[in-house]
Design a protein around this motif. Sequence first.
Motif, mmCIF file in Angstrom:
data_model
loop_
_atom_site.group_PDB
_atom_site.id
_atom_site.type_symbol
_atom_site.label_atom_id
_atom_site.label_comp_id
_atom_site.label_asym_id
_atom_site.label_seq_id
_atom_site.Cartn_x
_atom_site.Cartn_y
_atom_site.Cartn_z
ATOM 1 N N PRO A 303 0.831 -1.205 0.000
ATOM 2 C CA PRO A 303 0.000 0.000 0.000
ATOM 3 C C PRO A 303 0.868 1.260 0.000
ATOM 4 O O PRO A 303 2.100 1.193 0.049
ATOM 5 C CB PRO A 303 -0.770 -0.128 1.311
ATOM 6 N N GLY A 304 0.209 2.401 -0.024
ATOM 7 C CA GLY A 304 0.924 3.667 0.034
ATOM 8 C C GLY A 304 0.101 4.780 -0.586
ATOM 9 O O GLY A 304 -1.124 4.792 -0.499
ATOM 10 N N ARG A 305 0.806 5.683 -1.272
ATOM 11 C CA ARG A 305 0.145 6.835 -1.882
ATOM 12 C C ARG A 305 0.933 7.267 -3.114
ATOM 13 O O ARG A 305 2.162 7.236 -3.116
ATOM 14 C CB ARG A 305 0.080 7.987 -0.868
ATOM 15 N N MET A 306 0.228 7.662 -4.168
ATOM 16 C CA MET A 306 0.876 8.226 -5.345
ATOM 17 C C MET A 306 0.257 9.588 -5.641
ATOM 18 O O MET A 306 -0.962 9.761 -5.599
ATOM 19 C CB MET A 306 0.803 7.299 -6.546
ATOM 20 N N VAL A 307 1.130 10.560 -5.916
ATOM 21 C CA VAL A 307 0.720 11.947 -6.116
ATOM 22 C C VAL A 307 1.261 12.412 -7.470
ATOM 23 O O VAL A 307 2.471 12.354 -7.709
ATOM 24 C CB VAL A 307 1.252 12.850 -4.990
ATOM 25 N N VAL A 308 0.373 12.863 -8.347
ATOM 26 C CA VAL A 308 0.772 13.291 -9.690
ATOM 27 C C VAL A 308 1.247 14.739 -9.646
ATOM 28 O O VAL A 308 0.618 15.589 -9.013
ATOM 29 C CB VAL A 308 -0.399 13.155 -10.671
ATOM 30 N N LEU A 309 2.373 15.026 -10.306
ATOM 31 C CA LEU A 309 2.835 16.398 -10.467
ATOM 32 C C LEU A 309 2.314 16.923 -11.802
ATOM 33 O O LEU A 309 2.645 16.383 -12.863
ATOM 34 C CB LEU A 309 4.361 16.476 -10.433
ATOM 35 N N LEU A 310 1.476 17.965 -11.732
ATOM 36 C CA LEU A 310 0.899 18.567 -12.926
ATOM 37 C C LEU A 310 1.408 19.993 -13.090
ATOM 38 O O LEU A 310 1.701 20.666 -12.091
ATOM 39 C CB LEU A 310 -0.631 18.582 -12.833
ATOM 40 N N PRO A 311 1.515 20.484 -14.326
ATOM 41 C CA PRO A 311 1.821 21.896 -14.527
ATOM 42 C C PRO A 311 0.861 22.775 -13.728
ATOM 43 O O PRO A 311 -0.313 22.424 -13.564
ATOM 44 C CB PRO A 311 1.637 22.085 -16.035
ATOM 45 N N ILE A 312 1.336 23.915 -13.220
ATOM 46 C CA ILE A 312 0.590 24.707 -12.236
ATOM 47 C C ILE A 312 -0.831 25.020 -12.698
ATOM 48 O O ILE A 312 -1.803 24.785 -11.964
ATOM 49 C CB ILE A 312 1.356 26.002 -11.913
ATOM 50 N N GLU A 313 -0.979 25.541 -13.903
ATOM 51 C CA GLU A 313 -2.316 25.918 -14.364
ATOM 52 C C GLU A 313 -3.223 24.700 -14.482
ATOM 53 O O GLU A 313 -4.400 24.743 -14.099
ATOM 54 C CB GLU A 313 -2.220 26.642 -15.712
ATOM 55 N N LEU A 314 -2.677 23.614 -14.997
ATOM 56 C CA LEU A 314 -3.463 22.391 -15.131
ATOM 57 C C LEU A 314 -3.848 21.844 -13.763
ATOM 58 O O LEU A 314 -4.968 21.359 -13.568
ATOM 59 C CB LEU A 314 -2.667 21.352 -15.925
ATOM 60 N N ALA A 315 -2.937 21.930 -12.791
ATOM 61 C CA ALA A 315 -3.236 21.470 -11.437
ATOM 62 C C ALA A 315 -4.399 22.253 -10.835
ATOM 63 O O ALA A 315 -5.295 21.678 -10.204
ATOM 64 C CB ALA A 315 -1.999 21.600 -10.553
ATOM 65 N N HIS A 316 -4.414 23.565 -11.016
ATOM 66 C CA HIS A 316 -5.496 24.381 -10.468
ATOM 67 C C HIS A 316 -6.810 24.163 -11.224
ATOM 68 O O HIS A 316 -7.884 24.307 -10.627
ATOM 69 C CB HIS A 316 -5.089 25.856 -10.482
ATOM 70 N N GLN A 317 -6.716 23.797 -12.472
ATOM 71 C CA GLN A 317 -7.935 23.428 -13.204
ATOM 72 C C GLN A 317 -8.538 22.148 -12.646
ATOM 73 O O GLN A 317 -9.763 22.019 -12.535
ATOM 74 C CB GLN A 317 -7.629 23.256 -14.689
ATOM 75 N N ARG A 318 -7.688 21.197 -12.294
ATOM 76 C CA ARG A 318 -8.162 19.927 -11.752
ATOM 77 C C ARG A 318 -8.674 20.062 -10.328
ATOM 78 O O ARG A 318 -9.560 19.329 -9.909
ATOM 79 C CB ARG A 318 -7.049 18.870 -11.789
ATOM 80 N N ALA A 319 -8.084 20.983 -9.557
ATOM 81 C CA ALA A 319 -8.484 21.190 -8.148
ATOM 82 C C ALA A 319 -8.765 22.676 -7.947
ATOM 83 O O ALA A 319 -7.977 23.385 -7.317
ATOM 84 C CB ALA A 319 -7.395 20.698 -7.223
ATOM 85 N N PRO A 320 -9.888 23.178 -8.457
ATOM 86 C CA PRO A 320 -10.134 24.629 -8.489
ATOM 87 C C PRO A 320 -10.430 25.245 -7.130
ATOM 88 O O PRO A 320 -10.435 26.473 -7.022
ATOM 89 C CB PRO A 320 -11.361 24.733 -9.416
ATOM 90 N N ASP A 321 -10.672 24.446 -6.109
ATOM 91 C CA ASP A 321 -11.062 25.008 -4.815
ATOM 92 C C ASP A 321 -9.878 25.518 -4.007
ATOM 93 O O ASP A 321 -10.061 26.112 -2.947
ATOM 94 C CB ASP A 321 -11.842 23.975 -3.993
#
Length: 322
Positions: A303-321
């Motif tokens: 088990p564990g955790r995986m975290v995707v690194l996205l370009p800044i603008e794309l990251a904020h589009q995916r998580a707008p809150d």
Amino acid sequence: MSEETIELLSFADLQGWEADDHAAALATFRNTCADLVGPDWQPLCALSQNTNDARRFFELFFRPVLIGGSAPALFTGYFEPQLDGARERSMRFRYPIYRTPPEALDGRWVTRREIEEGRLLEGRGFEIAWVDDPVELFFLQIQGSGRIRLQDGTTIRVGYGGRNGQPYRSIGQELVRRGVFAPHQVSAQVIRNWVRRNPAAGRELLYHNPSYIFFREVDLPDPDLGPLGAMNRSITPMRSIAVDPEHTPLGAPVWIEKAGADPIHRLMVAQDTGGAIRGAQRADIFYGFGEEAGLAAGEIRDPGRMVVLLPIELAHQRAPDR
């Protein structure tokens, strides 16, 4: 991409981030970033070629995004196996590695059992080589690539060429369901040994997985290069992972926090896919080539955790809150 719970994190949230070899991750990212599609990615790929500070590059231009993190991740391992084989069929080498037939190009085709027991491809010229071990051939299909050592000392390399369109079913999980093993006992080597000790039942067990993988011969003259991944570029041991592209963009950096007996906290790159890799928190870690890599990869189910690194603008589009 399908909808999932999405959370924007900071680099301070990534356990062990400071201690990683960011330059090694950047070199792996460079290997496939030119193939990334979209205006968010291409400028970053160009910038990556000229930076001398890998950690600063990732921290300046990316944001960590946790996708589908409500449940623990599942990490497994894969590797590039080597089998003994020949270009011509013989009494010893009688199990064929097939190219993709035209019948399998249109989607769902017949099952593994029907292909093998019905001899549907025999004598039609789709054979790349023959090998001497049907169990190792089955696991070659699970891995999706490998090396075939011929009797004259030369080696040919094969990569994923296609599939029969049938669903992948885990024979390890089937052994657990039958009560043969507990979940913590199952590994690739345990399964191999069980199939060989129980030839008739073992053959039936392999048929439990109806998925069948076809191959293509790959021209990789440098033995130090890894096999070709889903992006048609060589993948890197302990820096490349197979992911579900419905959730994780191919070519994206992914931070891995794997628990278990051999914990891993490392930045890897999503450069491959696999029939058993489904979901946002699911990854197969590429361990490399040969027997040692195979033994290590076959033990991993953590088990564990995986975290995707996205370009800044794309990251904020995916998580707008946030």
